[in-house]
Design an enzyme around this catalytic site. Structure first.
Site, PDB file in Angstrom:
ATOM      1  N   SER A  13       0.830  -1.197   0.000  1.00 30.01           N
ATOM      2  CA  SER A  13       0.000   0.000   0.000  1.00 30.01           C
ATOM      3  C   SER A  13       0.872   1.258   0.000  1.00 30.01           C
ATOM      4  O   SER A  13       1.624   1.492  -0.934  1.00 30.01           O
ATOM      5  CB  SER A  13      -0.957  -0.019   1.189  1.00 30.01           C
ATOM      6  N   ASP A  21      -4.315   5.699  -3.315  1.00 23.28           N
ATOM      7  CA  ASP A  21      -3.049   5.187  -2.800  1.00 23.28           C
ATOM      8  C   ASP A  21      -2.597   4.020  -3.682  1.00 23.28           C
ATOM      9  O   ASP A  21      -3.221   3.732  -4.708  1.00 23.28           O
ATOM     10  CB  ASP A  21      -3.166   4.794  -1.325  1.00 23.28           C
ATOM     11  N   ASP A  43      -2.550   0.671  -3.676  1.00 23.97           N
ATOM     12  CA  ASP A  43      -3.400  -0.470  -4.023  1.00 23.97           C
ATOM     13  C   ASP A  43      -4.862  -0.045  -4.173  1.00 23.97           C
ATOM     14  O   ASP A  43      -5.758  -0.868  -4.194  1.00 23.97           O
ATOM     15  CB  ASP A  43      -3.261  -1.597  -2.998  1.00 23.97           C
ATOM     16  N   ASP A 100      -7.285   1.081  -2.395  1.00 25.84           N
ATOM     17  CA  ASP A 100      -8.421   0.777  -1.528  1.00 25.84           C
ATOM     18  C   ASP A 100      -8.897   2.024  -0.796  1.00 25.84           C
ATOM     19  O   ASP A 100      -9.874   1.976  -0.039  1.00 25.84           O
ATOM     20  CB  ASP A 100      -8.095  -0.346  -0.535  1.00 25.84           C
TER      21      ASP A 100
END
Length: 486
Positions: free
Chosen positions: A99, A274, A276, A278
């Site tokens: 992340s 961000d 990834d 999510d």
């Protein structure tokens, strides 16, 4: 195994490359995951970091050796794993991602069937124990097979060299590739009524992370349906070296590129993600960053309008605005401890239609109660078109009614002492004491939440008031002085 694995955290896996997380550790985790869950089918994916694919292949080798059939969806965001796990009906899913952590880190996010999260209390610690119990000799032998005897070189791994040979994965067990992208896009677009869309220009900033390909697929489908949305793409190409820095728009210093593009291209609003994707961050037409807190209220109201008597989950850091909106709209506001595992658990328990955190995590009942970074901007786009209002206009009154400080982090030598100072000064004066998550104290016209980090000596402060920005700013400065002992 001679030493413990140290990359397991409360709700996921995160560790420094080579010293805490390498291909051998990934193999162990894969094997232990399949064993602990008795998983016969597992879906895996990875973000854009150079080490993510090598780790994913080693993870897959462990899964296969423990008897699982692996479906690899390729380079993907965490929510694509959530979707694929439920869509394919498999026994579990693992996303290899760090992340927004530094470049020398990587990690994994794990879910069970139906994308139910795995935490320390629900299997993660057991997976760690199983991974540590695998013998070094057995792991070395299997890695030697999968690498065809190639020595695993740490520097090569760090630079993205995959030692595991895909051909040997298929020799040993079932390893197939299937992106599930078409079904994912269809599901994303099911949250909005595309017939209500009017022309929009949106700035999108993937931060060179995993969001780019998913956005491209959504864009192509929108174009095929002749939906009049155009995108201005910033840092769009996936690049594991992150030439513009690790994407984390929660940090103020990472917002300028999105804000500048919104202004330059006269866009209706901006979106940034961000690594990834999510988390979804929004900017208004003037390039102003909109705190996630106010987006939670906006989306909560929209869901209640479509689903009367809806239950809405929110986190305890700042919530007066959310409670006010939900109650006035006829919904039921429900407070939950901060963190994706807690929010998802409460979402399932209450069968809540939507949940939101001020940190820009947004959760949806129809998305297996999981968080998505793509659904929020689609819903905002729909609202802009239906209400014929700019995003700024939709949140302006709410920001004025409940001004907030945003989350302010203080890195301290002694976080416990700082928390004690604040408790001693303010708790005797509070009208409401809330310990759902950290210390939450309410007074007549203002309130604050103070939380310690679980992983570092950091205190996180959030302050809000009822319609008094000067008071909010005054109390924020006062609290920071107490916390930092200035």
């Amino acid at each position: 195994m001679t030493k413990p694995i140290t990359c397991f955290k409360a709700y996921d896996i995160r560790g420094e490359l080579n010293s805490q997380l390498d291909e051998a550790t990934a193999y162990r985790i894969g094997y232990a995951f399949a064993e602990e869950l008795n998983a016969k089918t597992v879906v895996v994916g990875s973000d854009v970091r150079l080490t993510s694919t090598p780790l994913k292949l080693a993870l897959s080798a462990g899964l296969i050796d423990a008897g699982a059939n692996v479906t690899d969806i390729g380079m993907a965001g965490t929510e694509e794993i959530y979707f694929a796990t439920k869509h394919l009906g498999v026994d579990g899913g693992i996303e290899v991602t760090a992340s927004h952590n530094p470049i020398n880190y990587n990690g994994m996010k794990l879910v069970k069937a139906d994308s139910v999260p795995i935490s320390g209390d629900t299997g993660l610690n057991a997976i760690k124990t199983r991974a540590e119990q695998l013998s070094d000799e057995a792991v070395s032998q299997r890695l030697a097979y999968y690498t065809q005897g190639e020595a695993i070189d740490a520097d090569a791994f760090y630079n993205g060299h995959a030692h595991i040979k895909v051909s040997h994965l298929t020799d040993t067990g079932s390893y197939v590739e299937d992106s599930c992208m078409s079904a994912y896009v269809d599901h994303m677009l099911s949250y909005v009524n595309l017939d209500s869309f009017t022309p929009l220009k949106i700035v999108v900033n993937a931060g060179n992370g995993a969001a780019g390909p998913a956005l491209d697929a959504i864009e192509a489908e929108l174009a095929s349906r002749q939906i009049p949305i155009s995108f201005i793409k910033v840092h769009h190409e996936a690049d594991g070296t992150f030439p513009h820095g690790i994407p984390n728009p929660l940090l103020p210093e990472n917002r300028a590129d999105t804000a500048d593009a919104v202004i330059k291209y006269n866009a209706d609003f901006g979106v940034a993600w961000d690594g990834d994707f999510d988390r979804c961050f929004l900017f208004d037409a003037e390039g102003n960053f909109i705190e996630g807190y106010y987006i939670v209220g906006l989306l909560a109201a929209a869901f209640i309008e479509k689903n009367q008597d809806s239950k809405i989950i929110y986190d305890p850091r700042v919530f007066w605005n959310t409670e006010d909106i939900v109650a006035n709209a006829g919904g039921t506001p429900i407070k939950s401890k901060t963190g994706h595992a807690f929010i998802k658990e409460r979402m399932r328990k209450e069968d809540a239609v939507y949940g939101g955190e001020m940190s820009a995590h947004h959760y949806f009942r129809d998305f297996a109660y999981c968080d998505s970074g793509m659904i929020p901007w689609l819903l905002i786009a729909e609202l802009v078109c239906v209400k014929k209002q700019l995003l700024a206009s939709m949140v302006k009154a709410r920001i004025e009614a409940f001004p907030s400080s945003g989350e302010i982090n203080s890195k301290l030598k002694d976080a416990d002492a700082a928390l004690e100072r604040a408790t001693s000064k303010y708790k005797p004066l509070a009208t409401v004491i809330d310990t759902t998550d950290g210390l939450g104290l309410e007074f007549d016209t203002w309130r604050f939440n103070l939380r310690k980090s679980n992983t570092e000596p950091v205190i996180r402060l959030n302050v809000e008031s009822r319609g008094d920005i000067a008071l909010m700013e005054e109390k924020t400065a006062e609290l920071l002085s107490v916390i930092r002992d200035e």
